[in-house]
Write a protein that holds these residues in place. Structure first.
Motif, PDB file in Angstrom:
ATOM      1  N   VAL A   1     -21.578  22.181  41.976  1.00 29.53           N
ATOM      2  CA  VAL A   1     -20.398  22.846  41.316  1.00 29.53           C
ATOM      3  C   VAL A   1     -19.522  21.957  40.517  1.00 29.53           C
ATOM      4  N   GLN A   2     -19.543  22.494  39.228  1.00 30.51           N
ATOM      5  CA  GLN A   2     -18.822  21.705  38.088  1.00 30.51           C
ATOM      6  C   GLN A   2     -17.294  21.883  38.299  1.00 30.51           C
ATOM      7  N   VAL A   3     -16.414  20.755  38.214  1.00 23.72           N
ATOM      8  CA  VAL A   3     -15.158  20.904  38.249  1.00 23.72           C
ATOM      9  C   VAL A   3     -14.640  21.515  36.909  1.00 23.72           C
ATOM     10  N   ALA A   4     -13.575  22.406  36.813  1.00 28.47           N
ATOM     11  CA  ALA A   4     -13.263  22.868  35.422  1.00 28.47           C
ATOM     12  C   ALA A   4     -11.526  22.948  35.689  1.00 28.47           C
ATOM     13  N   PRO A   5     -10.727  21.806  35.233  1.00 31.56           N
ATOM     14  CA  PRO A   5      -9.410  21.923  35.602  1.00 31.56           C
ATOM     15  C   PRO A   5      -8.515  22.838  34.796  1.00 31.56           C
ATOM     16  N   ASP A   6      -9.289  23.298  33.411  1.00 29.41           N
ATOM     17  CA  ASP A   6      -8.709  24.068  32.562  1.00 29.41           C
ATOM     18  C   ASP A   6      -8.786  25.633  33.057  1.00 29.41           C
ATOM     19  N   SER A   7      -9.577  25.897  34.172  1.00 30.01           N
ATOM     20  CA  SER A   7      -9.754  27.036  34.629  1.00 30.01           C
ATOM     21  C   SER A   7      -9.174  27.080  36.080  1.00 30.01           C
ATOM     22  N   GLY A   8      -8.678  26.031  36.314  1.00 30.58           N
ATOM     23  CA  GLY A   8      -7.945  25.862  37.700  1.00 30.58           C
ATOM     24  C   GLY A   8      -8.658  25.250  38.893  1.00 30.58           C
ATOM     25  N   LEU A   9     -10.104  25.025  38.680  1.00 31.08           N
ATOM     26  CA  LEU A   9     -11.167  24.690  39.570  1.00 31.08           C
ATOM     27  C   LEU A   9     -10.844  22.960  39.767  1.00 31.08           C
ATOM     28  N   THR A  10     -10.053  22.821  40.454  1.00 31.34           N
ATOM     29  CA  THR A  10      -9.924  21.072  41.129  1.00 31.34           C
ATOM     30  C   THR A  10     -10.930  20.929  41.978  1.00 31.34           C
ATOM     31  N   PHE A  11     -10.864  19.438  42.142  1.00 30.94           N
ATOM     32  CA  PHE A  11     -11.720  18.934  43.448  1.00 30.94           C
ATOM     33  C   PHE A  11     -11.266  19.747  44.788  1.00 30.94           C
TER      34      PHE A  11
END
Length: 713
Positions: free
Chosen positions: A369-379
């Protein structure tokens, strides 16, 4: 019909019986029917004869000389008289000019037509020496600059645009950058830059604009090296960056803010993942391209672990639950080690999920899974969601904050094995970092299985390695002292520098480790919020190797140099790593007639006096609960110094046990507290008690001054 040089080569191969007749006749027929390939080229392409052997045959028969171009100096005045387009077209390197004669290096004897063409173009008579085609190609690049021929063609054709359209930016393209090598365009130039980086084993490519010039650098084995480029490249820097942006789906118009992207290219059978990052500067955008193979190339056994530590790793990764932290700065190989661990335990019976930023390698059978902070997917959010997918093993790319750390620990406590990384200087500092971000010590003690610090060091090139007998004796003495060896048994090796290692003396890298296992003593120290330096000191007394000691092992094995180890390790380690001669032991043992003063690192005045003290046993056997509830004992000293003391105990203590001491000095201040190690145990026959000798492990300077002041008064 074979040309003259091919006929000479054919006859010599027949006379010397260098190839089976059937194979040679097949090659000859192919050469005779080919319009563009000679017998020499076909023999080399098929791997039937080494190129150097072919050149030696031709040189002997035609009274020519052979030359190694690497390391051969060529004056700039000679290069200025030979345009790059002529040298590249005819595939030769100009060496020197004497009068009206130009000596050139070629990969095969020139026919009369080619010699006449070169003579007409340059106005010089031609003399020939022979060199391999690889030497010629690399020398053209070194002296004229990377992509010089392409830039000449672009300039002559006035191609100042980037091929491709903005619409292509919406699709990730898989490009074979070798098949595009014939295009005289910015596309070809960018492909040459990337291809050269891959050939040189570079991990990063740096393209940096400055006032009036451009810098191109490759990071190889952790060190940045300048690549020769023609001055004309500065005129195409914006086109080069735009091309790279199109490859990586970035906005080619936006030049004021940093951007990050990725691209995928193919080189031969290898697919490379490129991570691109741009940064605005006053003179244009600086760009870094990280080159990553899409497939994991390392196994656990190839990481550079010593034999006993490989066993520790294998045991750790087979644990059913808990957290294993890899620590170290950026670029120390932590992620590679974690992937090697995951690959080892990647079976159909296990569900393994990773959450990373970015995903560096693709591993079949593992959900990534790739983190995507811009989309709200954080660690932290990703970690919560991962639990609903019923994983057995989870890898968290990095623990950066309290929320992620707390979730990871709770997941580990519920029966999952977690791998993750921290940015700390050594293994023990990982404990301090977690406490600093707000994790309770009891959670650390109950969930974490190990902290493993890691660094990368360069390996000596095996082709030019030699024993250095001129190494300073002080270096050998330090290595011998840290490893408990005689300095006469320490041999130092280095690399002279050769063509294989680009005359650096190094080829490839390996890792060194510091493995801090969480046993009962470590957990007790964590619960007391003991400083990391003290935890590390106790771990060393129990057998842990520091990063520097690990590096010294690689030095005496002839794998690296002392300078490489000292460059990535701290001088503090040499001080902390001064250990007792006997290994740590938790079992009962009595040793007599060993003066405890021999174990002190300094010489201090002693006083035979009685001072009250309290001590608590850390080295006792049993579980953590027993240690937590272990009572404090009271005693009186018989002999004391600022380095250690002697006291009477009603019970037999184990040699090597760690004690917490509180010494009640008669100066009406707080007791002088420290950890101490038992170095002698003697039974007193008259009263069935024991003389216990200890030396101090972590006494502060202030308390040592107090002790000295009391003793000397």
């Amino acid at each position: 019909m074979l040309k003259k040089s091919d006929g000479i080569l054919y006859n010599e191969i027949v006379d010397k019986g260098l190839l089976p007749k059937q194979a040679l006749e097949s090659v000859r027929s192919e050469a005779e029917s080919s319009a563009d390939k000679s017998l020499q080229e076909i023999l080399i392409d098929k791997g039937l004869l080494p190129e150097k052997e072919i050149l030696n045959i031709l040189a002997n028969k035609l009274n020519l000389h052979t030359i190694e171009l690497k390391g051969t100096p060529i004056e700039k005045s000679v290069l200025d008289k030979v345009p790059v387009k002529i040298a590249s077209y005819y595939k030769f390197v100009p060496l020197y000019i004497k009068g009206r004669v130009l000596t050139i290096a070629v990969d095969s004897p020139l026919d009369i037509k080619r010699q006449d063409e070169i003579r007409t173009q340059l106005g010089y008579d031609i003399e020939v020496v022979l060199a391999t085609i690889q030497d010629i190609s690399e020398s053209l690049q070194a002296y004229y600059g990377l992509g010089a021929e392409t830039l000449q063609k672009i300039t002559s054709q006035q191609v100042f645009r980037v091929s491709g359209t903005p619409e292509e930016a919406f699709y990730e393209k898989l490009e074979d950058i070798e098949k595009l090598a014939d295009d005289a365009s910015v596309i070809k130039l960018v492909n040459q830059i990337i291809l050269e980086g891959w050939r040189k084993r570079a991990t990063d490519i740096h393209i940096e604009p400055y006032r009036g010039k451009v810098s191109l650098r490759y990071r190889i084995d952790g060190i940045l090296y300048d690549a020769p480029i023609p001055p004309e490249m500065k005129n195409f820097i914006n086109s080069i960056i735009s091309r790279i942006k199109i490859m990586s789906n970035l906005n080619i118009v936006e030049r004021r803010v940093p951007q990050d992207g990725r691209a995928t290219v193919r080189v031969q059978e290898q697919v490379l993942d490129l991570r691109i990052s741009t940064l605005p500067t006053p003179f244009g955008e600086s760009i870094v391209i990280r080159i990553l193979p899409t497939q994991m190339l390392f196994g656990l056994a190839s990481l550079g672990l010593l034999k006993d530590d490989l066993k520790i790793f294998e045991d750790l990764i087979q644990k059913p639950y808990g957290i294993i932290f890899l620590t170290g700065p950026t670029g120390s190989g932590k992620t590679t080690t974690l992937y090697a661990c995951l690959s080892k335990i990647n079976t159909k019976e296990r569900k393994i999920i990773t959450i990373e930023d970015p995903i560096e390698y693709e591993i079949s059978g593992i959900t990534q899974v790739q983190v995507a902070p811009d989309s709200g997917l954080t660690f932290s959010l990703g970690l919560r969601s991962i639990l609903r997918h019923d994983p057995d093993v989870i890898m968290v790319g990095e623990v950066r904050d309290l929320e992620t750390a707390e979730i990871a620990i709770r997941v580990a406590l519920t029966g999952h094995l977690i791998f993750s990384t921290l940015h700390t200087n050594d293994a023990a500092s990982g404990i301090t970092r977690l406490i600093d971000i707000g994790i309770e010590p009891y959670l650390i003690a109950s969930s974490i299985e190990a902290f493993i610090a890691q660094r990368l060091i360069r390996l000596i090139c095996p082709d030019c390695k030699y024993e250095d007998t001129q190494t300073l004796p002080e270096i050998k003495d330090e290595i011998a002292k840290d490893l408990g060896l005689s300095s006469g048994n320490v041999k130092i090796f280095r690399g002279k520098g050769c063509a294989k290692c680009n005359f650096t003396g190094f080829f490839g890298r390996t890792a060194i480790y510091e493995i801090l296992l969480m046993d009962h003593e470590m957990k007790e120290l964590i619960l007391k919020k003991t400083p990391s330096s003290q935890i590390k000191r106790v771990a060393l007394y129990k057998g842990m190797r520091t990063l520097r000691q690990y590096g010294w092992q690689k030095v005496i094995a002839g794998l690296t140099t002392p300078e490489e180890v000292m460059k990535v390790t701290s001088t503090e380690e040499a001080v902390i790593a001064t250990k007792a001669q006997e290994p740590y032991s938790a079992g009962p043992r009595v040793v007599s007639n060993i003066p405890y003063g021999n174990f002190e690192r300094r010489s201090y005045a002693r006083l035979k006096d009685k001072i009250n003290l309290r001590y608590k046993i850390y080295g006792s056997t049993g579980g953590l609960l027993k240690q937590l509830t272990a009572p404090q004992h009271y005693s009186i000293t018989r002999d004391i110094s600022a380095g250690g003391l002697l006291f009477v105990s009603p019970e037999q203590l184990s040699l090597g046990s760690i004690l917490e001491l509180n010494i009640e000095l008669p100066d009406k201040e707080e007791p002088a507290g420290c950890l101490a190690k038992v170095v002698r145990v003697e039974e007193m026959e008259e009263n069935k008690k024991y003389d216990i000798a200890v030396y101090f492990l972590d006494m502060t300077s202030a308390n040592r001054v107090r002790l000295n002041k009391y003793i000397e008064s």
